[in-house]
Design a protein around this motif. Structure first.
Motif, PDB file in Angstrom:
ATOM      1  N   ALA A 280       0.828  -1.209   0.000  1.00 42.97           N
ATOM      2  CA  ALA A 280       0.000   0.000   0.000  1.00 42.97           C
ATOM      3  C   ALA A 280       0.866   1.263   0.000  1.00 42.97           C
TER       4      ALA A 280
ATOM      5  N   ALA B  95       2.356   1.544  -3.461  1.00 46.30           N
ATOM      6  CA  ALA B  95       1.318   1.957  -4.414  1.00 46.30           C
ATOM      7  C   ALA B  95       1.023   3.444  -4.288  1.00 46.30           C
TER       8      ALA B  95
ATOM      9  N   VAL C 257      -0.646   4.220  -7.884  1.00 46.54           N
ATOM     10  CA  VAL C 257      -1.372   3.122  -8.525  1.00 46.54           C
ATOM     11  C   VAL C 257      -2.165   2.378  -7.451  1.00 46.54           C
ATOM     12  N   ASP C 258      -3.027   1.479  -7.888  1.00 42.47           N
ATOM     13  CA  ASP C 258      -3.775   0.653  -6.962  1.00 42.47           C
ATOM     14  C   ASP C 258      -2.849  -0.413  -6.365  1.00 42.47           C
TER      15      ASP C 258
ATOM     16  N   ASP D 120      -3.285  -3.421  -5.883  1.00 40.60           N
ATOM     17  CA  ASP D 120      -3.351  -4.682  -6.623  1.00 40.60           C
ATOM     18  C   ASP D 120      -2.376  -4.716  -7.792  1.00 40.60           C
ATOM     19  N   GLN D 121      -1.846  -3.563  -8.160  1.00 44.70           N
ATOM     20  CA  GLN D 121      -0.865  -3.504  -9.242  1.00 44.70           C
ATOM     21  C   GLN D 121       0.552  -3.709  -8.754  1.00 44.70           C
TER      22      GLN D 121
END
Length: 790
Positions: free
Chosen positions: A568, A571, A576-577, A579-580
């Motif tokens: 996190a 990110a 970015v999210d 999940d990326q």
């Protein structure tokens, strides 16, 4: 999110991280602790098995040069140790265990007073100067005496000296099943009283910390938080005012997963004197006055159809638990375990059992590696062997027809077994023995007049007991869950804190393997902390093969949470999210641009030193905690053991020629560690089968107070052990692991006993009791002398 790794550590036999410290003498055990102004304690112990204390005279003790203090129960005024079950009085009778005996003693070696001196030798001199006067009472030393209608009572509230009397299961119509069965076999078996015999005896160092306003107790226990709870209650302190720390520990095996009296008395003396006090148990006291285990009596029968399939099982179990209930498990620990789990790996359609715990004038009983399972597995396996002989079936084939093969399986004992490899392990064990040529060698040896036998043992090891499983016993104190914390510092190094407690299980290695894989960090950068009640809110310690299954799952969850936070933060920096992103070796990288990555050190510096850069929904720091519990009946490891023995006519000695263990503990975090657990457990199982036993004379005096009398196997008596692994992952632990700590001990007595009986087949003699003594074997092998004609 799982890190991207091609070199996963879980499942690999990495070198134990503990070994360099421990093998070079840099370990720190209780007796290594030296504090300024430290004093030494030893205990005045009862010399009679049963009696009223009429006087305790410590005046001469206090005159011994170097003795600073001596305390009786009246001096310290401590609360009692009381273990409870939530059962009615007709099923369970609680007993209070005083820290120091006040008005009555109930076994030889019971602590009556504590002597504190400048050195341990002077403390022993002080103990010898004590004068204790008793009004002796008749001792209760065996089951027959305990259960007699006119029995002397060890505790007045326990009629017929019975602390636990529970009938857990009784299938309707079971008597008719036995009446109509093609084959009914009986076994009456007794197992000897044993000592868990950890290399390091019990000990404690206690001192008062004025700055923290806290009693610090350093002791070798498997359950530090429970020691804290009991110490606080007995000393009438808030739990915050007691800190329990466990240094390196040289074995426990269950003996140290209960709360002892001496640790509390040592703490009380330190509190009274405001000086550090150390107590180290000597081997005599460890053998005779510490917690013992295993003295059990089974009367069992099993019904089979003509094809060898079991129809019903009926058993009466009596466990001699000694003078008191242990905390927190109570005297119910052995009979309740045996009654609940006796059906084991077999498809038993009808079951009836009665389990009793009796109290006698012997040292109290605590859990010992396997807890009743070495005994009840031995009984179940003897029933299988006896039925095979009655029905003229191969002993392996009758097991094949009865082992559980479809999972999940809910047994007649209301337990649901998760998937295992019961039949596969049996087949592989037999095949391994055959491929090694043991069957051919047995045939050739028998033709030459030698007595060689092959015996098997099939069993499961229930592990991963959660709070739901312990609650079924109706314990007032319900173990089960475990807590873990994982934190990363500004350099990217990781510290793990758990509520488990290593006493030889390699937690510093296996827990680190789990975390290193979960976070994608180097194994060398993960450090484990255990055994400090101020570091973690509460933990249940290590027993019942729970550390990796339960504690390791909590660690895995906490590490995953920390990994999510690392991603996190990365990110947020990239915009970015999360999940990326994905965890890599020592860094977080972008999925869409794998060459773009941020190191753990960079992310940690942001989390701690540049927290103003964090989004508002991300707190500073890198710490995550998790709890894990098991809501079902636990997970079941399984194994088959095969033993090859030779009996020697001249001496009656039992020589173990070969031994095979096929085990399945799910995912083995470190296979080498699992094998170490297997070999050590098998050695202890062999010890119980052939060597170790504490007996008592009519006055309640223990027979074994040194290694001259307590026979312990050496490396010479333990064979080379072949270990084969199967893997049926657990579906509900975080790593797929099941427990592996007790299986070796559980299976060995049955395998050895069955092998001995196979070797005795031509004599017509069958043995059902352990330990198997040379005298017993010699009598079985030696024909009776012919009668003399006049």
């Amino acid at each position: 999110m799982k890190p991207v790794r091609n070199d996963r550590l879980v499942g690999r036999s990495v070198a134990r991280r503990e070994d360099p410290r421990l093998l070079t003498g840099r370990g720190r055990f209780v007796d290594d602790i030296e504090l300024p102004g430290m004093l030494h304690a030893q205990f005045v112990r009862s010399t009679v098995a049963h009696g009223r204390i009429t006087a305790v005279d410590l005046s001469e003790v206090r005159e011994v040069p170097g003795v600073l203090a001596a305390f009786t129960a009246d001096d310290l005024v401590l609360g009692d140790i009381v273990a409870q079950l939530g059962r009615p009085l007709d099923e369970f009778v609680p007993t209070a265990m005083p820290v120091l005996a006040g008005d009555r003693v109930r076994f030889v070696g019971e602590p009556v007073a504590v002597v504190v001196a400048r050195d341990p030798y002077t403390a022993e001199d002080g103990v010898e100067a004590a004068k204790v006067t008793y009004e002796t009472l008749p001792p209760v030393t065996d089951e027959e005496q305990a259960l007699a209608a006119d029995a002397v009572l060890v505790h007045e509230q326990a009629a017929r000296n019975t602390l636990v009397d529970v009938a857990l299961f009784a299938t309707e119509g079971i008597d008719e099943i036995f009446d109509e069965a093609a084959c009914v076999v009986h076994v009456e078996a007794r197992t000897g009283r044993q000592n868990a015999l950890p290399l390091e005896t019990r000990g404690a160092v206690a001192h008062w910390d004025d700055r923290e306003d806290q009693l610090v107790l350093q002791t070798c226990t498997q359950v530090p938080h429970q020691v804290r709870t009991v110490a606080a209650r007995c000393l009438r302190l808030d739990e915050r005012a007691v800190r329990v720390i466990v240094p390196d520990m040289g074995g426990g095996f269950g003996l140290k997963c209960v709360v002892g009296r001496e640790e509390i008395a040592t703490a009380a003396a330190a509190l009274r004197l405001r000086r550090p006090v150390k107590w180290i148990e000597d081997r005599k006291d460890a053998l005779s006055a510490s917690f013992l285990a295993r003295e059990q009596h089974y009367t069992a029968r099993a019904a089979f159809d003509a094809d060898g399939r079991i129809l019903g099982l009926d058993a009466d179990i009596v466990c001699d638990m000694g003078a008191y209930s242990c905390y927190p498990f109570t005297a119910g620990i052995e009979p309740l375990m045996a009654a609940a789990e006796l059906p084991g790996v077999y498809k038993v359609p009808a079951y009836r059992v009665r389990g009793r715990a009796i109290t006698t004038n012997k040292a109290p009983t605590a859990p010992y590696r396997g807890v009743s399972r070495p005994q009840h597995v031995m009984v179940a396996e003897r029933l299988m062997e006896r039925a095979a002989r009655e029905l003229d079936l191969d002993p392996v084939e009758i097991r094949r027809r009865n082992v559980i093969t479809e999972f999940p399986y809910t047994g007649v004992n209301n337990m649901t077994y998760d998937p295992g490899s019961y039949l596969e392990s049996l087949d592989l064990c037999e095949r391994t023995l055959k491929e090694a040529g043991w069957y051919e060698r047995q045939a050739a040896a028998r033709a030459a007049g030698r007595h060689i036998g092959i015996g098997y043992s099939c069993f499961s090891e229930r592990t991963g007991y959660g709070s739901a499983a312990f609650a079924q016993r109706r314990m007032e104190v319900v173990p089960g869950f475990d807590l873990a914390e994982v934190r990363m510092d500004t350099s990217g190094a990781v510290t793990v804190t758990t509520g488990t407690m290593s006493h030889g299980q390699s937690h510093e290695t296996t827990m680190a393997q789990i975390v290193a894989d979960a976070l994608g960090v180097d194994l060398a950068r993960v450090k484990l902390h255990q055994g400090d009640t101020d570091r973690i809110t509460y933990g249940w310690g290590t027993f019942a093969s729970r550390s990796i299954a339960v504690g390791g799952s909590a660690v895995r969850l906490a590490a995953a949470k920390l990994g999510d936070k690392l991603r996190a933060i990365a990110a947020a920096e990239w915009g970015v999210d999360p999940d990326q992103t994905e965890l890599d070796l020592g860094r977080v990288r972008r999925r869409d641009a794998p060459d773009t990555a941020l190191t753990h050190r960079h992310l940690a510096e942001t989390a701690y030193l540049k927290s103003h850069l964090l989004p508002k929904d991300i707190d500073p720091g890198l710490t995550a905690s998790a709890v894990f519990d098991v809501s079902n009946d636990g997970t079941f490891s399984n194994a088959t053991h095969g033993a090859v023995v030779e009996l020697h006519e001249g001496t009656g000695q039992v020589e173990i020629l070969g031994y095979v263990c096929v085990e399945d503990c799910g995912v083995a975090i470190n296979p080498q560690v699992v094998e170490g657990q297997c070999r050590g457990g098998i050695a202890q199982g062999i010890a119980g089968a052939l060597f170790e036993q504490v007996t008592y004379d009519a006055q309640g005096e223990p027979s074994a107070t040194s290694f001259m009398d307590y026979k312990v196997p050496t490396a010479h008596e333990i064979p080379d052990i072949t270990i084969r692994h199967l893997e049926t992952p657990c579906a509900f632990t975080e790593t797929g692991a099941k427990g592996a700590g007790e299986g070796g001990t559980i299976g060995a007595p049955a395998a050895v006993l069955n092998a001995v009986n196979d070797a005795l087949r031509a004599t017509g003699v069958e043995l059902d009791n352990t330990p198997i003594t040379p005298e017993t074997v010699h009598r079985a092998l030696t024909p009776s002398a012919p009668e003399q004609t006049p």
